[in-house]
Scaffold this motif. Sequence first.
Motif, short mmCIF file in Angstrom:
data_model
loop_
_atom_site.label_atom_id
_atom_site.label_comp_id
_atom_site.label_asym_id
_atom_site.label_seq_id
_atom_site.Cartn_x
_atom_site.Cartn_y
_atom_site.Cartn_z
N ILE A 136 0.83 -1.21 0.00
CA ILE A 136 0.00 0.00 0.00
C ILE A 136 0.86 1.25 0.00
O ILE A 136 0.62 2.20 -0.76
CB ILE A 136 -0.95 -0.01 1.21
CG1 ILE A 136 -2.00 -1.11 1.05
CG2 ILE A 136 -1.63 1.35 1.38
CD1 ILE A 136 -2.83 -1.34 2.29
N ALA A 137 1.88 1.27 0.85
CA ALA A 137 2.74 2.45 0.96
C ALA A 137 3.49 2.72 -0.34
O ALA A 137 3.63 3.87 -0.76
CB ALA A 137 3.74 2.28 2.10
N PHE B 180 2.53 11.32 3.92
CA PHE B 180 3.11 10.00 3.65
C PHE B 180 3.99 9.56 4.81
O PHE B 180 3.95 8.40 5.24
CB PHE B 180 3.91 10.06 2.36
CG PHE B 180 4.49 8.74 1.93
CD1 PHE B 180 3.68 7.77 1.37
CD2 PHE B 180 5.84 8.48 2.07
CE1 PHE B 180 4.20 6.55 0.97
CE2 PHE B 180 6.37 7.27 1.67
CZ PHE B 180 5.55 6.30 1.12
N GLN B 181 4.79 10.48 5.34
CA GLN B 181 5.67 10.16 6.46
C GLN B 181 4.87 9.83 7.72
O GLN B 181 5.28 8.95 8.50
CB GLN B 181 6.63 11.31 6.71
CG GLN B 181 7.67 11.49 5.62
CD GLN B 181 8.53 12.73 5.80
OE1 GLN B 181 8.17 13.63 6.58
NE2 GLN B 181 9.64 12.81 5.09
N GLU B 182 3.76 10.50 7.91
CA GLU B 182 2.91 10.19 9.05
C GLU B 182 2.33 8.78 8.93
O GLU B 182 2.21 8.05 9.93
CB GLU B 182 1.78 11.22 9.16
CG GLU B 182 2.24 12.59 9.63
CD GLU B 182 1.14 13.63 9.57
OE1 GLU B 182 0.00 13.27 9.18
OE2 GLU B 182 1.40 14.80 9.92
N GLU B 183 1.96 8.40 7.71
CA GLU B 183 1.46 7.05 7.48
C GLU B 183 2.55 6.02 7.76
O GLU B 183 2.27 4.95 8.31
CB GLU B 183 0.94 6.91 6.05
CG GLU B 183 -0.38 7.60 5.80
CD GLU B 183 -1.50 6.99 6.62
OE1 GLU B 183 -1.57 5.75 6.72
OE2 GLU B 183 -2.31 7.75 7.17
N GLN B 184 3.78 6.33 7.35
CA GLN B 184 4.90 5.43 7.63
C GLN B 184 5.10 5.25 9.13
O GLN B 184 5.29 4.13 9.61
CB GLN B 184 6.18 5.98 7.01
CG GLN B 184 6.25 5.87 5.50
CD GLN B 184 7.60 6.31 4.97
OE1 GLN B 184 8.50 6.66 5.73
NE2 GLN B 184 7.75 6.30 3.68
N ASP C 289 4.70 2.01 14.07
CA ASP C 289 4.19 1.84 15.43
C ASP C 289 3.30 0.60 15.52
O ASP C 289 3.40 -0.18 16.49
CB ASP C 289 3.39 3.08 15.86
CG ASP C 289 4.28 4.29 16.12
OD1 ASP C 289 5.50 4.10 16.29
OD2 ASP C 289 3.75 5.41 16.12
N GLU C 290 2.44 0.42 14.55
CA GLU C 290 1.52 -0.72 14.56
C GLU C 290 2.29 -2.04 14.45
O GLU C 290 1.95 -3.02 15.11
CB GLU C 290 0.50 -0.60 13.43
CG GLU C 290 -0.55 0.48 13.65
CD GLU C 290 -1.61 0.48 12.57
OE1 GLU C 290 -1.68 -0.50 11.81
OE2 GLU C 290 -2.36 1.46 12.48
#
Length: 206
Positions: free
Chosen positions: A65-66, A131-135, A140-141
């Motif tokens: 996805i990323a 995008f970096q926040e999603e990474q 973390d997850e």
Amino acid sequence: MKIQLIPLAALGLGLLTSCNKQTEEEATPTTPAESSNKPTELKIAYVEIDSLMANYQFCKDYTEIANQEGENIQKTLAAKQRALEKHAGDMQKKYESNGFTSQEELQRAQESLQREQMDLEQLSARLTNSFQEEQAKFNDEMRDSVNSFLKQYNKTKKYDFILSKAGDNMLFASPKYDITNEVLKGLNKRYKVKPEIAAKLKKDKK
């Protein structure tokens, strides 16, 4: 734009300490002489991080996805950049052919081009930050997922330490202490893809 996975030092796999040794020692006090004559036996295992990243379905799904989202960002910014360059080229041709009727008209055209450039820079920053926040959220997850599994896993295995091994970060590690496949099997068995992730994966494959 490829996803940058968790830094090995931040993964938090290592140093899961069992409480059993401490409990036993507290229940049976020893003298200094006894302590010095009886070396503590540690139960240690390790996980190959590279293999975990490559084979844990959670990582595979989120990485897919990323990577797709990164490619979409690049395409969006590239299209905006081409449009900006075309606008600049058209304005240059108009200037060279004396197409501007006044200095004020030329100035307005230049200001319009500058605004487009600023808009593109702001869009790039906004998309990159998102995008970096999603990474960061993914990292973390994944860390929470692995650590949560290992804590449950270690209730029965009772290792004193579970270490992370990647590349040459360990000078030597005997394969008999490698629990990677066992951990991967447990992680993948427990993993349930979220509906929103399943929808994104399905969309990306269209």
